[in-house]
Design an enzyme around this catalytic site. Structure first.
Site, mmCIF file in Angstrom:
data_model
loop_
_atom_site.group_PDB
_atom_site.id
_atom_site.type_symbol
_atom_site.label_atom_id
_atom_site.label_comp_id
_atom_site.label_asym_id
_atom_site.label_seq_id
_atom_site.Cartn_x
_atom_site.Cartn_y
_atom_site.Cartn_z
ATOM 1 C CD GLU A 218 -2.714 -1.383 2.478
ATOM 2 O OE1 GLU A 218 -2.822 -0.423 3.242
ATOM 3 O OE2 GLU A 218 -3.289 -2.475 2.680
ATOM 4 C CD GLU B 116 -4.595 -7.937 2.125
ATOM 5 O OE1 GLU B 116 -5.455 -7.197 2.646
ATOM 6 O OE2 GLU B 116 -3.385 -7.658 2.141
HETATM 7 O O1 G3I Z 1 -1.851 -6.542 18.955
HETATM 8 C C1 G3I Z 1 -2.716 -5.565 19.561
HETATM 9 C C2 G3I Z 1 -3.045 -5.973 20.971
HETATM 10 O O2 G3I Z 1 -1.855 -5.935 21.753
HETATM 11 C C3 G3I Z 1 -4.082 -5.003 21.553
HETATM 12 O O3 G3I Z 1 -4.466 -5.439 22.831
HETATM 13 C C4 G3I Z 1 -5.316 -4.997 20.630
HETATM 14 C C5 G3I Z 1 -6.395 -4.074 21.134
HETATM 15 O O4 G3I Z 1 -6.162 -2.756 20.654
HETATM 16 O O5 G3I Z 1 -4.911 -4.537 19.317
HETATM 17 C C6 G3I Z 1 -4.004 -5.470 18.751
HETATM 18 O O6 G3I Z 1 -3.628 -4.995 17.484
HETATM 19 C C7 G3I Z 1 -4.665 -5.164 16.517
HETATM 20 C C8 G3I Z 1 -4.095 -6.006 15.378
HETATM 21 O O7 G3I Z 1 -5.040 -6.086 14.291
HETATM 22 C C9 G3I Z 1 -3.743 -7.433 15.843
HETATM 23 O O8 G3I Z 1 -4.918 -8.075 16.248
HETATM 24 C C10 G3I Z 1 -5.010 -3.761 16.002
HETATM 25 O O9 G3I Z 1 -5.694 -3.069 17.027
HETATM 26 C C11 G3I Z 1 -5.911 -3.874 14.784
HETATM 27 O O10 G3I Z 1 -6.077 -2.591 14.193
HETATM 28 C C12 G3I Z 1 -5.255 -4.782 13.745
HETATM 29 O O11 G3I Z 1 -6.142 -4.898 12.632
HETATM 30 C C13 G3I Z 1 -5.553 -5.513 11.472
HETATM 31 C C14 G3I Z 1 -5.398 -4.440 10.387
HETATM 32 O O12 G3I Z 1 -4.847 -5.046 9.212
HETATM 33 C C15 G3I Z 1 -4.458 -3.345 10.841
HETATM 34 O O13 G3I Z 1 -4.343 -2.396 9.823
HETATM 35 C C16 G3I Z 1 -6.493 -6.592 10.963
HETATM 36 O O14 G3I Z 1 -6.550 -7.660 11.918
HETATM 37 C C17 G3I Z 1 -6.006 -7.139 9.642
HETATM 38 O O15 G3I Z 1 -6.977 -8.020 9.073
HETATM 39 C C18 G3I Z 1 -5.776 -5.994 8.649
HETATM 40 O O16 G3I Z 1 -5.219 -6.533 7.501
HETATM 41 C C19 G3I Z 1 -4.893 -5.568 6.453
HETATM 42 C C20 G3I Z 1 -3.726 -6.121 5.684
HETATM 43 O O17 G3I Z 1 -2.641 -6.338 6.561
HETATM 44 C C21 G3I Z 1 -3.332 -5.175 4.556
HETATM 45 N N1 G3I Z 1 -4.478 -4.906 3.685
HETATM 46 C C22 G3I Z 1 -5.656 -4.405 4.382
HETATM 47 C C23 G3I Z 1 -6.073 -5.387 5.480
HETATM 48 C C24 G3I Z 1 -7.342 -4.897 6.153
HETATM 49 O O18 G3I Z 1 -7.080 -3.669 6.825
#
Ligand code: G3I
Length: 334
Positions: free
Chosen positions: A133, A240
């Site tokens: 991205e 994805e």
């Molecule tokens: O690891 C922390 C944890 O320590 C904390 O307690 C918890 C609560 O805030 O957050 C956890 O981090 C989360 C992370 O996923 C791991 O679970 C983040 O808040 C959350 O924002 C993050 O979301 C991920 C997102 O990328 C981040 O941008 C999604 O699971 C994941 O499916 C999504 O995947 C992305 C691809 O990598 C790139 N393309 C877009 C796609 C969708 O956004």
């Protein structure tokens, strides 16, 4: 599945079929995943901040768990992702005084990250999303105005690919992005990869994230993007895939189950999309869903937190939906 073949069997002559997994999902759905899919991507566990939360202190426990599962079940792994503006430790871009680090400092940090991460999984990853991205999604800027661009300059992308190729010469190296069928963004992605190829940078493919929904993008728009990218002579991976039941700007929260009409649209769209992907099997050699079944998807937190989206071929009980049969039937008439 009463007799229907698994996805990986149905598509074995066309492309591999993958799913984004997390250590959480693996604990309950490991055998289902191994049965249906022959490729996996770590949803978060291999992202920069997860593997190197602080400078020089790496944490591979979760990623290693995912690789152990892949090895135990003979699954291929897509590496996601080495360079991204999101989910990267803030320390990466700052010096010890908290000011922006120098170009040379950031390049050596990038080198260290890639050497350590891509080096650790050398030979175990068939494709890396090296850069994720980097193209501007909204304005008429070409590249997203990130700290990578601000501190290193436009050639941060070239460096990332060259470093990864050195760390793992056998891995296929991909540029990965979303809204990849939008004609304006499509041409920016095309220009980026075309320029890299002109500089003999080792880029082997374009990852089309395919975060679509049941109303769009049109099959024609998807076809045009596939054919435009394929004209570069690179491989394409669908990286994805999910089909949300809602338009991006639809914030309704009243549904506790998809309507009949939503399910009909989703079945139709999955059939049309997979028919198009099969038509381009010579250039598409991997199709990955961004999840496994409707019981868990990142979409249930985005763009409306806590709303169900039901984006996959398997329902909340991991049972095949009608969309699954429509997709499988495409291969039986092959
Ligand atoms: O690891 C922390 C944890 O320590 C904390 O307690 C918890 C609560 O805030 O957050 C956890 O981090 C989360 C992370 O996923 C791991 O679970 C983040 O808040 C959350 O924002 C993050 O979301 C991920 C997102 O990328 C981040 O941008 C999604 O699971 C994941 O499916 C999504 O995947 C992305 C691809 O990598 C790139 N393309 C877009 C796609 C969708 O956004």
């Amino acid at each position: 599945l009463n007799g229907a073949p698994a996805l990986r069997e149905a598509f074995q002559d066309a492309f591999n079929i993958g799913a984004a997994v997390s250590t959480g999902i693996l604990s309950s759905q490991d055998s289902f995943i191994a049965k249906q899919f022959n490729s996996i991507t770590a949803e978060n566990e291999m992202k920069p901040v997860e593997v190197q939360p602080l400078e020089g202190s790496y944490n591979f426990a979760a990623a290693d768990q995912i690789f152990a599962f892949a090895q135990a079940n003979d699954l291929a792994v897509r590496g996601h992702t080495l360079l991204w503006h999101n989910q990267t430790g803030d320390w990466m871009f700052r010096n010890s005084a908290g000011a922006p680090c120098t170009r040379q400092q950031l390049l050596s940090r990038l080198q260290h990250h890639i050497d350590t991460v891509a080096g650790r999984y050398r030979g175990q990853v068939y494709a890396w999303d090296v850069v994720n991205e980097a193209i501007e999604d909204k304005s008429d800027l070409y590249l997203r105005d990130t700290k990578w661009l601000q501190i290193i300059g436009e050639d941060f992308i070239r460096h990332a690919f060259e470093m990864t190729h050195q760390a793992d010469p056998d891995a296929l190296l991909f540029y990965n992005d979303y809204n990849e069928t939008n004609p304006v963004k499509r041409e920016k992605i095309y220009r980026l990869v075309s320029d890299l190829l002109d500089q003999n940078v080792p880029v082997h493919g374009i990852g089309m994230q395919a975060h679509w929904n049941i109303y769009g993008p049109s099959i024609e728009e998807i076809r045009q993007a596939i054919e435009r990218y394929a004209s570069l002579g690179v491989k394409l991976h669908i990286t994805e895939l999910d089909l949300s039941m809602f338009q991006f700007d639809d914030r309704r929260t009243d549904l506790t189950a998809p309507t009949e009409n939503m399910l009909k649209l989703q079945e139709q769209r999955y059939e049309e999309i997979f028919s198009l992907l099969l038509e381009h099997r010579n250039v598409i050699d991997s199709v990955t869903f961004w999840g496994v079944a409707d019981n868990y998807t990142w979409l249930d937190d985005f763009p409306v937190r806590g709303r169900k989206n039901w984006p996959f071929l398997f329902d909340e009980q991991m049972e095949p939906k009608e969309a699954f049969r429509r997709v499988i039937d495409l291969t039986e008439t092959e």
